[in-house]
Design a protein around this motif. Structure first.
Motif, short mmCIF file in Angstrom:
data_model
loop_
_atom_site.label_atom_id
_atom_site.label_comp_id
_atom_site.label_asym_id
_atom_site.label_seq_id
_atom_site.Cartn_x
_atom_site.Cartn_y
_atom_site.Cartn_z
N SER A 241 0.47 -1.30 -0.36
CA SER A 241 -0.34 0.12 0.36
C SER A 241 1.21 1.48 -0.29
O SER A 241 1.22 2.08 0.84
N HIS A 242 1.28 1.64 -1.20
CA HIS A 242 2.20 2.59 -1.42
C HIS A 242 1.57 3.81 -1.18
O HIS A 242 2.36 4.79 -0.35
N TYR A 243 0.86 4.48 -0.78
CA TYR A 243 -0.20 5.90 -0.57
C TYR A 243 -0.49 5.49 0.56
O TYR A 243 -1.35 6.37 1.54
N LEU A 244 -0.80 4.80 1.35
CA LEU A 244 -1.39 4.85 3.25
C LEU A 244 -0.54 5.21 3.78
O LEU A 244 0.84 5.22 3.83
N LYS A 245 -1.29 6.65 4.51
CA LYS A 245 -0.04 7.59 5.29
C LYS A 245 -0.93 7.00 7.25
O LYS A 245 -0.37 7.71 7.94
N ARG A 246 -2.21 6.25 6.73
CA ARG A 246 -2.55 6.53 7.99
C ARG A 246 -3.09 5.15 8.27
O ARG A 246 -4.24 4.53 7.85
N ILE A 247 -2.86 4.86 10.09
CA ILE A 247 -3.55 3.12 10.28
C ILE A 247 -4.14 2.61 11.69
O ILE A 247 -3.24 3.63 12.21
N ILE A 248 -4.69 2.91 12.22
CA ILE A 248 -5.44 2.21 13.91
C ILE A 248 -5.91 1.21 13.59
O ILE A 248 -6.33 0.60 12.49
N LEU A 249 -4.94 0.94 15.12
CA LEU A 249 -5.07 -0.18 14.74
C LEU A 249 -5.34 -0.82 16.67
O LEU A 249 -4.07 -1.32 17.53
N ILE A 250 -6.11 -0.34 17.58
CA ILE A 250 -6.74 -0.40 18.55
C ILE A 250 -7.33 -1.84 18.67
O ILE A 250 -7.90 -2.24 18.17
#
Length: 283
Positions: A241-250
């Motif tokens: 995922s080359h454009y991925l900038k934000r991940i939330i993994l709670i």
């Protein structure tokens, strides 16, 4: 007072009257008379009924009205959906969250509004049938289906087949969805930039493999409380995922600290909850 305001300020284009317990149907005719009205927010106006919405849609405001928020207007039912679909031909942004009196048939009527760009039907009685009808709005770019717990893989697949230009999709708490639904959605909605699958507890690493392999423009994803996702799923995101900038993994217990550390090196914003201590890392 509101009727006086509408008479003296007839050029109003944006009107927000949220959480007004004294607002009744009697005021809706005055609001409907605002010829320049483009944005109307009536969230949490609990006394408004179908009669009030009819007064609104019978007025000249519908000629320019582009955005309408009826969240938690709990007395509104299918009659209002009929008036909205028939009269509001320029409406592009619509919020109908937590409308318990709106049935599956009422939601199907919204599918006739092919000018819609964004819709939020959080916490409604949306089923596979009404979701398929909603897919008829081929111009949709943003859809929020949070807590629509009746939706299954079949409904999401049929919906995604019609809405191939989706950019934002919120499926949080749609607890019946499996990897098969995400696979179908990914292959249909290749331009997706934001996806929320928080608390979709049946999803596994396979979902992230499909998303990272096909949705090349994915910018933000929330996988919180997806307890079957492991380090392997993050590896797919990190590599593809080359454009991925934000991940939330709670509260993802099967994701290790080592995997998160690697993710932080690649993704600018990672929010997570690890060993019961909330943390947030920003590069």
């Amino acid at each position: 007072h509101l009727r006086l305001i509408c008479r003296s300020c007839s050029e109003i284009s944006h009107l927000s009257i949220t959480d007004c317990p004294s607002l009744t149907d009697n005021c809706m005719k005055s609001i409907g008379s605002l010829k320049q009205l483009r944005v109307l927010n009536m969230a949490d106006c609990l006394l408004i009924t179908d009669t009030g919405i009819k007064s609104l849609t019978d007025g000249p405001c519908i000629l320019r009205l582009r955005e309408l928020n009826l969240t938690n207007c709990m007395r509104i039912s299918d009659g209002s959906m009929t008036n909205l679909s028939r009269r509001c031909k320029r409406l592009a942004y619509l919020k109908l969250c937590y409308l318990d009196q709106v049935s599956e048939n009422g939601l199907e009527l919204i599918g006739q509004m092919d000018q819609l760009i964004s819709i939020d039907i959080t916490g409604t009685q949306t089923s596979d049938t009404s979701l398929k009808s909603l897919g008829n709005s081929g111009n949709l770019r943003s859809v929020t289906l949070s807590s629509c717990r009746q939706i299954t893989d079949l409904g999401l697949t049929k919906f995604a087949t019609s809405c191939t230009n989706l950019e934002y999709l919120n499926l949080s708490f749609c607890t019946q969805l499996t990897d098969n639904a995400i696979r179908s959605m990914a292959f249909c909605c290749k331009y997706l930039t934001t996806l929320n699958i928080c608390s979709c507890s049946l999803l596994t690493d396979m979902s992230l493999q499909y998303l990272s392999g096909v949705c090349k423009y994915l910018y933000e994803i929330d996988i919180s409380y997806c307890q079957l996702i492991t380090d392997k799923g993050l590896k797919y995101l990190r590599r593809n995922s080359h454009y991925l900038k934000r991940i939330i993994l709670i509260e993802c217990p099967n994701i290790s600290r080592a995997a998160i550390d690697k993710l932080v090196l690649k993704i600018p914003y990672v929010q997570y909850h690890y060993t019961n201590k909330p943390s947030e890392l920003a590069k």
